[in-house]
Design an enzyme around this catalytic site. Structure first.
Site, short mmCIF file in Angstrom:
data_model
loop_
_atom_site.label_atom_id
_atom_site.label_comp_id
_atom_site.label_asym_id
_atom_site.label_seq_id
_atom_site.Cartn_x
_atom_site.Cartn_y
_atom_site.Cartn_z
N LYS A 105 0.85 -1.18 0.00
CA LYS A 105 0.00 0.00 0.00
C LYS A 105 0.88 1.22 0.00
CE LYS A 105 -4.47 0.94 0.22
NZ LYS A 105 -5.61 0.12 -0.22
P1 NAD Z 1 -13.03 7.50 -2.70
O1 NAD Z 1 -12.06 8.55 -2.33
O2 NAD Z 1 -13.43 7.35 -4.14
O3 NAD Z 1 -14.39 7.67 -1.84
C1 NAD Z 1 -14.39 7.77 -0.47
C2 NAD Z 1 -15.80 8.20 -0.03
O4 NAD Z 1 -15.89 8.15 1.39
C3 NAD Z 1 -16.16 9.63 -0.44
O5 NAD Z 1 -17.54 9.66 -0.77
C4 NAD Z 1 -15.92 10.42 0.84
O6 NAD Z 1 -16.68 11.61 0.91
C5 NAD Z 1 -16.39 9.41 1.87
N1 NAD Z 1 -15.86 9.64 3.21
C6 NAD Z 1 -14.60 9.98 3.58
N2 NAD Z 1 -14.52 10.10 4.91
C7 NAD Z 1 -15.76 9.79 5.38
C8 NAD Z 1 -16.31 9.73 6.69
N3 NAD Z 1 -15.57 9.98 7.76
N4 NAD Z 1 -17.62 9.37 6.82
C9 NAD Z 1 -18.36 9.09 5.73
N5 NAD Z 1 -17.90 9.15 4.47
C10 NAD Z 1 -16.61 9.49 4.31
O7 NAD Z 1 -12.43 6.12 -2.15
P2 NAD Z 1 -12.80 4.63 -2.60
O8 NAD Z 1 -11.79 4.18 -3.59
O9 NAD Z 1 -14.25 4.53 -2.88
O10 NAD Z 1 -12.45 3.84 -1.26
C11 NAD Z 1 -13.40 3.70 -0.19
C12 NAD Z 1 -12.95 2.53 0.68
O11 NAD Z 1 -12.90 1.34 -0.11
C13 NAD Z 1 -11.56 2.67 1.29
O12 NAD Z 1 -11.55 2.01 2.54
C14 NAD Z 1 -10.68 1.91 0.31
O13 NAD Z 1 -9.46 1.46 0.89
C15 NAD Z 1 -11.62 0.74 -0.02
N6 NAD Z 1 -11.32 0.04 -1.24
C16 NAD Z 1 -11.25 0.67 -2.45
C17 NAD Z 1 -11.01 -0.05 -3.61
C18 NAD Z 1 -11.01 0.61 -4.96
O14 NAD Z 1 -10.95 -0.15 -5.97
N7 NAD Z 1 -11.11 1.90 -5.09
C19 NAD Z 1 -10.79 -1.43 -3.53
C20 NAD Z 1 -10.88 -2.07 -2.30
C21 NAD Z 1 -11.14 -1.33 -1.17
#
Ligand code: NAD
Length: 415
Positions: A105
């Protein structure tokens, strides 16, 4: 225990798996300790001419089953311990879905919302240059995470390629299609979340079309998960982002909501819906809760308010160890992150395979293979959980940790 850090949660989960597997202290230490960590200074020339000194990290938690694999996060909350936790979860995740990768990461401590596109490009190029010695298609492959997207991956790929002197699409995944991205990657994590949610519900004889759902986080993972749930006939009654949440008992009009978010950047202010906060969303009386934002939102206190019967973890590490125990005691079925959100890394693997072969698959091939991998992984985890009386989290960890330990044992200890 109150509000432990993601790293404390990740370490406690590993300790539980090691205990169930009966591994030695030495093996436990091997599995707990990152193989390689890099901390870099990232000086940024701001648009106004001033210099801002940022900090970046790349952690390769384990590389015994293949190159490191994991996202790149841009957030003001990023620190080395958070990156270590996320890298450890990647190791078990890649092993659970049996893709030939270790876990890694990266992160830069920056608030992307307060930086221009040009500034983000300069940060990305400088960070990539600083970590050049440890990344590459056979070493460590990046993907988007919180605060980064396919444009970020294109900049990483370009910077790496310019430095080595030829184009290397396989150094990142989650790239735009124009530079070797894969069909289906942008929505793969969300598809996987909905696939395993459907599988978990089916175990209780409940079809997705009969449930109500709430999704926390409306970014890359949460927004598409909400859309796919809606398309499968589920009633998505609430969604939220960092600015707040919205609720409609009848179910939100997802196509209209997506247009509202595209126009305003937030779910807040969507008409015909009641405003709620994130704590209220977690406690709604719904069948299915999908935390898809950040770590640690379901702790001992908030877990006690959850009324959903299923929690399917789109985010990494949304549930603390104490929160997990509260949910288990209350009979809530938790489909853990390392299984539930593995669809992204599965299609990242497909993207890397396609880039290495310079031969691109159709969308139908990708979604069929993704669904097969997610179902196979879910079935193995659910079967072990049933057989040994484990939670789905412990069963997934046992499968992942055992596969990594097997790689260590088979390769042997050098020298
Ligand atoms: P992103 O930046 O696209 O979206 C994050 C979202 O969470 C946004 O809508 C933001 O406003 C919201 N957010 C942030 N802090 C918050 C809070 N305290 N309370 C409520 N909402 C909040 O990120 P993403 O890629 O969608 O990732 C989200 C999660 O999924 C993370 O934990 C990431 O590690 C995990 N993840 C992502 C992927 C991927 O392919 N992008 C894969 C596996 C896991």
């Amino acid at each position: 225990m109150s509000d432990p850090s993601p790293l404390a949660t990740a370490r406690a989960q590993l300790a539980t798996a090691v205990d169930i597997l009966g591994f030695s202290d030495g093996m436990h230490q091997m599995l707990a300790t990152p193989r390689r960590e890099m901390r870099v200074a990232v000086p940024l020339r701001r648009d106004d001419g001033g210099i801002e000194l940022l900090h970046g990290y790349r952690v390769q938690h384990n590389i015994s089953r293949g190159p490191g694999k994991g996202g790149l996060r841009y957030s003001s909350h990023v620190d080395l311990d958070e990156v270590r936790a996320l890298a450890m979860w990647m190791t078990w995740k890649c092993a659970v879905v049996d893709v030939p990768y270790g876990g890694a990461k990266g992160g830069v401590t920056i608030d992307p919302a307060t930086h221009s596109k040009g500034e983000l490009e300069r940060v990305t190029r400088r960070y990539t240059s600083e970590i050049m010695p440890i990344i590459g298609p056979e070493r460590d492959i990046m993907a988007p995470d919180i605060g980064t997207d396919e444009q970020t991956m294109a900049w990483v790929m370009d910077t790496f390629s310019v430095n080595v002197g030829y184009t290397v699409p396989a150094v990142t995944t989650g790239k735009p299609l124009a530079v070797g991205g894969s069909l289906g990657r942008a929505t793969a994590t969300s598809r996987g979340v909905v696939d395993v949610a459907a599988a978990a519900l089916a175990d209780a004889g409940v079809p997705l079309s009969q449930v109500s759902a709430a999704v926390q986080g409306f970014g890359k993972v949460g927004s598409h998960a909400a859309v796919f749930l809606h398309q499968a006939g589920a009633r998505v009654v609430a969604v939220s982002d960092e600015h707040g949440g919205i609720y409609d008992e009848q179910g939100l009009d997802m196509p209209r909501l997506m247009r509202h978010v595209a126009a305003t950047g937030t779910v807040v202010g969507f008409d015909d819906a009641e405003s709620i906060d994130n704590a209220t969303l977690l406690a709604l009386e719904v069948d299915l809760l999908v935390p898809a934002a950040v770590e640690g939102v379901l702790d001992e206190r908030t877990a006690a308010t959850v009324r959903a019967r299923w929690v399917v973890e789109g985010a990494n590490g949304p549930t603390t160890t104490a929160g997990d125990k509260v949910l288990a005691d209350r009979g809530v079925i938790v489909v853990p992150d390392i299984l539930a959100n593995a669809g992204g890394v599965v299609v990242s693997y497909f993207e890397w395979v396609q880039a290495n072969q310079a031969y691109w698959w159709t969308e139908a091939e990708i979604s069929e293979r993704l669904e097969l991998r997610m179902r196979t992984a879910y079935n193995a985890v659910a079967e072990l959980a049933r057989r040994d009386g484990l939670t789905l989290r412990d069963a997934a960890l046992v499968i992942g940790v055992r596969r990594v330990a097997q790689a260590h044992e088979t390769r042997g200890l050098y020298p």
